[in-house]
Design a protein around this motif. Sequence first.
Motif, PDB file in Angstrom:
ATOM      1  N   VAL A 138      34.784  52.468  54.836  1.00  0.00           N
ATOM      2  CA  VAL A 138      33.683  53.645  54.902  1.00  0.00           C
ATOM      3  C   VAL A 138      34.203  55.006  54.196  1.00  0.00           C
ATOM      4  CG1 VAL A 138      33.167  52.787  57.113  1.00  0.00           C
ATOM      5  CG2 VAL A 138      34.934  54.494  57.013  1.00  0.00           C
ATOM      6  N   GLU A 139      33.035  55.660  54.161  1.00  0.00           N
ATOM      7  CA  GLU A 139      33.347  56.943  53.240  1.00  0.00           C
ATOM      8  C   GLU A 139      34.530  57.776  53.549  1.00  0.00           C
ATOM      9  OE1 GLU A 139      30.911  60.943  52.103  1.00  0.00           O
ATOM     10  OE2 GLU A 139      29.789  59.431  53.248  1.00  0.00           O
ATOM     11  N   GLY A 140      35.307  58.133  52.689  1.00  0.00           N
ATOM     12  CA  GLY A 140      36.626  58.859  53.092  1.00  0.00           C
ATOM     13  C   GLY A 140      37.868  58.277  53.487  1.00  0.00           C
ATOM     14  N   GLU A 141      37.846  56.919  53.586  1.00  0.00           N
ATOM     15  CA  GLU A 141      38.845  56.078  53.979  1.00  0.00           C
ATOM     16  C   GLU A 141      40.007  55.779  52.894  1.00  0.00           C
ATOM     17  OE1 GLU A 141      39.016  52.628  57.115  1.00  0.00           O
ATOM     18  OE2 GLU A 141      37.593  52.244  55.667  1.00  0.00           O
ATOM     19  N   ALA A 142      41.194  56.200  53.124  1.00  0.00           N
ATOM     20  CA  ALA A 142      42.270  55.994  52.016  1.00  0.00           C
ATOM     21  C   ALA A 142      42.605  54.666  51.979  1.00  0.00           C
ATOM     22  CB  ALA A 142      43.467  56.966  52.417  1.00  0.00           C
ATOM     23  N   LEU A 143      42.431  53.966  50.558  1.00  0.00           N
ATOM     24  CA  LEU A 143      42.511  52.804  50.289  1.00  0.00           C
ATOM     25  C   LEU A 143      43.729  52.509  49.273  1.00  0.00           C
ATOM     26  CD1 LEU A 143      38.812  51.810  50.191  1.00  0.00           C
ATOM     27  CD2 LEU A 143      40.510  51.429  52.172  1.00  0.00           C
ATOM     28  N   THR A 144      44.487  51.435  49.141  1.00  0.00           N
ATOM     29  CA  THR A 144      45.068  51.455  47.932  1.00  0.00           C
ATOM     30  C   THR A 144      44.971  49.750  47.345  1.00  0.00           C
ATOM     31  OG1 THR A 144      47.050  52.651  48.558  1.00  0.00           O
ATOM     32  CG2 THR A 144      47.461  51.146  46.896  1.00  0.00           C
ATOM     33  N   LEU A 145      44.433  49.846  45.900  1.00  0.00           N
ATOM     34  CA  LEU A 145      44.147  48.679  45.494  1.00  0.00           C
ATOM     35  C   LEU A 145      45.242  48.210  44.368  1.00  0.00           C
ATOM     36  CD1 LEU A 145      41.936  46.450  44.527  1.00  0.00           C
ATOM     37  CD2 LEU A 145      40.969  48.172  42.897  1.00  0.00           C
ATOM     38  N   ALA A 146      45.634  46.904  44.335  1.00  0.00           N
ATOM     39  CA  ALA A 146      46.899  46.428  43.841  1.00  0.00           C
ATOM     40  C   ALA A 146      46.269  45.283  42.864  1.00  0.00           C
ATOM     41  CB  ALA A 146      47.799  45.943  44.525  1.00  0.00           C
ATOM     42  N   THR A 147      46.816  44.931  41.819  1.00  0.00           N
ATOM     43  CA  THR A 147      46.608  44.029  40.849  1.00  0.00           C
ATOM     44  C   THR A 147      48.073  43.297  40.237  1.00  0.00           C
ATOM     45  OG1 THR A 147      45.130  43.254  39.091  1.00  0.00           O
ATOM     46  CG2 THR A 147      46.499  45.273  38.663  1.00  0.00           C
ATOM     47  N   TRP A 148      47.862  42.083  39.947  1.00  0.00           N
ATOM     48  CA  TRP A 148      48.883  41.392  39.352  1.00  0.00           C
ATOM     49  C   TRP A 148      48.522  40.318  38.331  1.00  0.00           C
ATOM     50  CZ3 TRP A 148      48.038  41.775  44.515  1.00  0.00           C
ATOM     51  CH2 TRP A 148      48.853  42.616  45.296  1.00  0.00           C
ATOM     52  N   LEU A 149      49.203  40.077  37.383  1.00  0.00           N
ATOM     53  CA  LEU A 149      49.084  38.797  36.676  1.00  0.00           C
ATOM     54  C   LEU A 149      49.853  37.810  37.272  1.00  0.00           C
ATOM     55  CD1 LEU A 149      48.917  40.275  32.917  1.00  0.00           C
ATOM     56  CD2 LEU A 149      47.026  39.473  34.075  1.00  0.00           C
ATOM     57  N   VAL A 150      49.272  36.636  37.801  1.00  0.00           N
ATOM     58  CA  VAL A 150      49.948  35.503  38.254  1.00  0.00           C
ATOM     59  C   VAL A 150      50.079  34.320  37.658  1.00  0.00           C
ATOM     60  CG1 VAL A 150      49.456  36.586  40.630  1.00  0.00           C
ATOM     61  CG2 VAL A 150      47.884  34.737  39.745  1.00  0.00           C
ATOM     62  N   GLY A 151      49.358  34.300  36.530  1.00  0.00           N
ATOM     63  CA  GLY A 151      49.611  32.794  35.556  1.00  0.00           C
ATOM     64  C   GLY A 151      49.117  33.173  34.337  1.00  0.00           C
ATOM     65  N   GLY A 152      49.584  32.235  33.465  1.00  0.00           N
ATOM     66  CA  GLY A 152      49.356  32.239  31.881  1.00  0.00           C
ATOM     67  C   GLY A 152      49.720  31.049  31.245  1.00  0.00           C
ATOM     68  N   ASP A 153      48.781  30.524  30.454  1.00  0.00           N
ATOM     69  CA  ASP A 153      49.582  29.294  29.923  1.00  0.00           C
ATOM     70  C   ASP A 153      50.192  29.908  28.429  1.00  0.00           C
ATOM     71  OD1 ASP A 153      47.261  29.807  28.176  1.00  0.00           O
ATOM     72  OD2 ASP A 153      46.031  28.188  28.711  1.00  0.00           O
ATOM     73  N   GLY A 154      50.000  30.981  28.190  1.00  0.00           N
ATOM     74  CA  GLY A 154      50.559  31.193  26.615  1.00  0.00           C
ATOM     75  C   GLY A 154      49.923  31.057  25.557  1.00  0.00           C
ATOM     76  N   LYS A 155      48.743  30.450  25.827  1.00  0.00           N
ATOM     77  CA  LYS A 155      47.832  30.217  24.739  1.00  0.00           C
ATOM     78  C   LYS A 155      46.362  31.011  24.953  1.00  0.00           C
ATOM     79  CE  LYS A 155      49.862  25.598  24.652  1.00  0.00           C
ATOM     80  NZ  LYS A 155      49.886  24.368  25.146  1.00  0.00           N
ATOM     81  N   ASP A 187      50.479  40.488  48.689  1.00  0.00           N
ATOM     82  CA  ASP A 187      50.515  39.258  48.441  1.00  0.00           C
ATOM     83  C   ASP A 187      51.669  38.798  47.356  1.00  0.00           C
ATOM     84  OD1 ASP A 187      48.399  38.883  50.038  1.00  0.00           O
ATOM     85  OD2 ASP A 187      46.969  38.743  48.652  1.00  0.00           O
ATOM     86  N   TYR A 188      52.045  39.918  46.473  1.00  0.00           N
ATOM     87  CA  TYR A 188      52.985  39.194  45.425  1.00  0.00           C
ATOM     88  C   TYR A 188      53.759  40.811  45.345  1.00  0.00           C
ATOM     89  CZ  TYR A 188      49.889  35.759  44.236  1.00  0.00           C
ATOM     90  OH  TYR A 188      48.816  34.498  44.314  1.00  0.00           O
ATOM     91  N   ALA A 189      55.084  40.524  44.617  1.00  0.00           N
ATOM     92  CA  ALA A 189      56.099  41.521  44.581  1.00  0.00           C
ATOM     93  C   ALA A 189      55.508  42.432  43.334  1.00  0.00           C
ATOM     94  CB  ALA A 189      57.353  41.003  44.069  1.00  0.00           C
ATOM     95  N   THR A 190      56.114  43.685  43.415  1.00  0.00           N
ATOM     96  CA  THR A 190      55.870  44.635  42.416  1.00  0.00           C
ATOM     97  C   THR A 190      54.204  44.707  41.785  1.00  0.00           C
ATOM     98  OG1 THR A 190      56.463  43.181  40.385  1.00  0.00           O
ATOM     99  CG2 THR A 190      57.988  44.487  41.373  1.00  0.00           C
ATOM    100  N   PRO A 191      53.503  45.169  42.822  1.00  0.00           N
ATOM    101  CA  PRO A 191      52.065  45.465  42.405  1.00  0.00           C
ATOM    102  C   PRO A 191      51.919  46.653  41.352  1.00  0.00           C
ATOM    103  CG  PRO A 191      52.381  46.212  44.561  1.00  0.00           C
ATOM    104  CD  PRO A 191      53.771  45.692  44.143  1.00  0.00           C
ATOM    105  N   PHE A 192      50.808  46.799  40.771  1.00  0.00           N
ATOM    106  CA  PHE A 192      50.430  47.869  40.093  1.00  0.00           C
ATOM    107  C   PHE A 192      49.156  48.290  40.853  1.00  0.00           C
ATOM    108  CE2 PHE A 192      47.469  50.011  37.191  1.00  0.00           C
ATOM    109  CZ  PHE A 192      48.048  50.935  36.443  1.00  0.00           C
ATOM    110  N   THR A 193      49.390  49.623  41.136  1.00  0.00           N
ATOM    111  CA  THR A 193      48.363  50.083  42.307  1.00  0.00           C
ATOM    112  C   THR A 193      47.502  51.379  41.880  1.00  0.00           C
ATOM    113  OG1 THR A 193      50.235  51.515  43.329  1.00  0.00           O
ATOM    114  CG2 THR A 193      49.880  49.268  44.277  1.00  0.00           C
ATOM    115  N   LEU A 194      46.535  51.381  42.326  1.00  0.00           N
ATOM    116  CA  LEU A 194      45.785  52.721  42.205  1.00  0.00           C
ATOM    117  C   LEU A 194      45.176  53.274  43.520  1.00  0.00           C
ATOM    118  CD1 LEU A 194      43.476  51.873  39.061  1.00  0.00           C
ATOM    119  CD2 LEU A 194      45.388  53.508  39.321  1.00  0.00           C
TER     120      LEU A 194
END
Length: 143
Positions: A74-91, A4-11
Amino acid sequence: MHWDYATPFTLPRVPEAADIDGLNHTNNAVYVRWCEQIGWAHSEALGLSLEDYRRLDRAMAIRRGEYDYILPTVEGEALTLATWLVGGDGKLAMERRFQLVRNSDGATVLRGRWDLVCIDIAAGKPRRMPPEFLEAYMPAIVG
Protein backbone atom coordinates in the motif's frame (compact mmCIF):
# COMPACT_ATOMS: atom_id res chain seq x y z
CA MET A 1 15.69 -9.84 5.96
CA HIS A 2 15.53 -13.32 4.57
CA TRP A 3 16.78 -13.23 0.99
CA ASP A 4 16.42 -16.01 -1.55
CA TYR A 5 20.12 -15.71 -2.46
CA ALA A 6 23.24 -14.30 -0.80
CA THR A 7 24.61 -10.81 -1.42
CA PRO A 8 21.57 -9.08 -2.96
CA PHE A 9 21.83 -5.82 -4.84
CA THR A 10 19.05 -3.76 -3.25
CA LEU A 11 17.06 -0.58 -3.71
CA PRO A 12 14.54 0.89 -1.26
CA ARG A 13 11.05 1.45 -2.65
CA VAL A 14 7.95 3.18 -1.25
CA PRO A 15 4.69 3.15 -3.23
CA GLU A 16 3.37 6.65 -3.91
CA ALA A 17 -0.22 7.74 -4.56
CA ALA A 18 0.29 7.41 -8.36
CA ASP A 19 1.34 3.76 -7.88
CA ILE A 20 -1.95 2.75 -6.25
CA ASP A 21 -4.74 1.25 -8.34
CA GLY A 22 -8.51 1.00 -7.94
CA LEU A 23 -8.15 -1.84 -5.45
CA ASN A 24 -6.13 0.44 -3.14
CA HIS A 25 -2.87 -1.45 -3.50
CA THR A 26 0.27 -1.06 -5.59
CA ASN A 27 -0.50 -1.78 -9.22
CA ASN A 28 1.29 -4.83 -10.64
CA ALA A 29 2.77 -2.77 -13.48
CA VAL A 30 4.63 -0.68 -10.88
CA TYR A 31 6.52 -3.78 -9.73
CA VAL A 32 7.54 -4.53 -13.31
CA ARG A 33 8.84 -0.95 -13.68
CA TRP A 34 10.77 -1.28 -10.40
CA CYS A 35 12.35 -4.52 -11.62
CA GLU A 36 13.53 -2.73 -14.75
CA GLN A 37 14.96 0.09 -12.63
CA ILE A 38 16.89 -2.23 -10.32
CA GLY A 39 18.09 -4.33 -13.26
CA TRP A 40 19.68 -1.24 -14.81
CA ALA A 41 21.04 -0.02 -11.48
CA HIS A 42 22.66 -3.42 -10.87
CA SER A 43 24.15 -3.49 -14.36
CA GLU A 44 25.59 0.00 -13.85
CA ALA A 45 27.01 -1.01 -10.47
CA LEU A 46 28.72 -3.91 -12.24
CA GLY A 47 30.23 -1.46 -14.74
CA LEU A 48 27.88 -1.64 -17.75
CA SER A 49 25.59 1.29 -18.56
CA LEU A 50 23.17 1.95 -21.39
CA GLU A 51 25.95 3.96 -23.05
CA ASP A 52 28.19 0.88 -22.93
CA TYR A 53 25.44 -1.21 -24.51
CA ARG A 54 25.12 1.30 -27.35
CA ARG A 55 28.89 1.56 -27.82
CA LEU A 56 29.22 -2.23 -28.00
CA ASP A 57 26.04 -2.65 -30.07
CA ARG A 58 24.98 -5.40 -27.67
CA ALA A 59 22.26 -5.66 -25.03
CA MET A 60 20.83 -8.19 -22.63
CA ALA A 61 17.21 -8.27 -23.74
CA ILE A 62 14.36 -9.83 -21.77
CA ARG A 63 13.26 -12.97 -23.57
CA ARG A 64 10.79 -13.95 -20.86
CA GLY A 65 9.61 -12.29 -17.65
CA GLU A 66 7.66 -13.98 -14.86
CA TYR A 67 6.27 -12.38 -11.71
CA ASP A 68 4.61 -13.98 -8.70
CA TYR A 69 2.49 -11.40 -6.88
CA ILE A 70 2.35 -12.87 -3.37
CA LEU A 71 1.00 -10.09 -1.12
CA PRO A 72 -0.35 -6.59 -1.74
CA THR A 73 1.47 -3.42 -0.71
CA VAL A 74 0.00 0.00 0.00
CA GLU A 75 0.90 3.66 -0.31
CA GLY A 76 3.72 4.73 1.98
CA GLU A 77 4.84 1.19 2.87
CA ALA A 78 8.63 0.79 3.12
CA LEU A 79 9.87 -2.00 0.84
CA THR A 80 13.23 -3.32 -0.30
CA LEU A 81 13.71 -4.72 -3.79
CA ALA A 82 16.60 -7.11 -4.42
CA THR A 83 18.08 -8.62 -7.56
CA TRP A 84 20.66 -11.21 -8.50
CA LEU A 85 22.13 -12.80 -11.58
CA VAL A 86 21.64 -16.51 -10.92
CA GLY A 87 22.70 -18.19 -14.12
CA GLY A 88 24.54 -17.65 -17.36
CA ASP A 89 25.94 -19.80 -20.11
CA GLY A 90 28.82 -17.43 -20.91
CA LYS A 91 27.60 -17.19 -24.49
CA LEU A 92 24.08 -15.84 -25.04
CA ALA A 93 21.89 -16.27 -21.98
CA MET A 94 21.59 -15.13 -18.37
CA GLU A 95 18.92 -15.32 -15.70
CA ARG A 96 18.03 -12.49 -13.31
CA ARG A 97 15.88 -12.94 -10.19
CA PHE A 98 13.99 -10.42 -8.09
CA GLN A 99 12.54 -10.40 -4.58
CA LEU A 100 10.50 -7.57 -3.03
CA VAL A 101 10.26 -7.57 0.76
CA ARG A 102 8.06 -5.54 3.12
CA ASN A 103 10.41 -3.95 5.66
CA SER A 104 7.97 -3.96 8.60
CA ASP A 105 7.68 -7.75 8.86
CA GLY A 106 10.17 -9.15 6.33
CA ALA A 107 7.40 -10.74 4.25
CA THR A 108 8.19 -11.40 0.59
CA VAL A 109 5.51 -9.68 -1.49
CA LEU A 110 6.86 -10.43 -4.98
CA ARG A 111 9.27 -12.75 -6.72
CA GLY A 112 10.27 -12.41 -10.33
CA ARG A 113 12.63 -13.76 -12.92
CA TRP A 114 13.88 -12.76 -16.32
CA ASP A 115 15.41 -14.96 -18.97
CA LEU A 116 17.84 -12.69 -20.81
CA VAL A 117 19.48 -13.12 -24.19
CA CYS A 118 22.33 -11.09 -25.65
CA ILE A 119 21.34 -9.32 -28.85
CA ASP A 120 22.98 -7.22 -31.53
CA ILE A 121 21.09 -3.94 -31.04
CA ALA A 122 21.25 -2.83 -34.67
CA ALA A 123 20.04 -6.14 -36.08
CA GLY A 124 17.86 -7.21 -33.15
CA LYS A 125 19.24 -10.74 -33.41
CA PRO A 126 20.91 -12.97 -30.81
CA ARG A 127 24.70 -12.57 -30.65
CA ARG A 128 27.39 -13.81 -28.29
CA MET A 129 28.15 -11.66 -25.28
CA PRO A 130 31.18 -9.44 -25.83
CA PRO A 131 34.13 -9.80 -23.46
CA GLU A 132 33.01 -6.69 -21.52
CA PHE A 133 29.71 -8.43 -20.67
CA LEU A 134 31.46 -11.61 -19.58
CA GLU A 135 33.92 -9.67 -17.40
CA ALA A 136 31.14 -7.69 -15.67
CA TYR A 137 28.31 -10.20 -15.40
CA MET A 138 29.77 -13.68 -15.02
CA PRO A 139 31.61 -13.02 -11.70
CA ALA A 140 28.36 -11.59 -10.26
CA ILE A 141 26.38 -14.80 -10.75
CA VAL A 142 25.25 -16.33 -7.45
CA GLY A 143 24.07 -19.88 -6.92
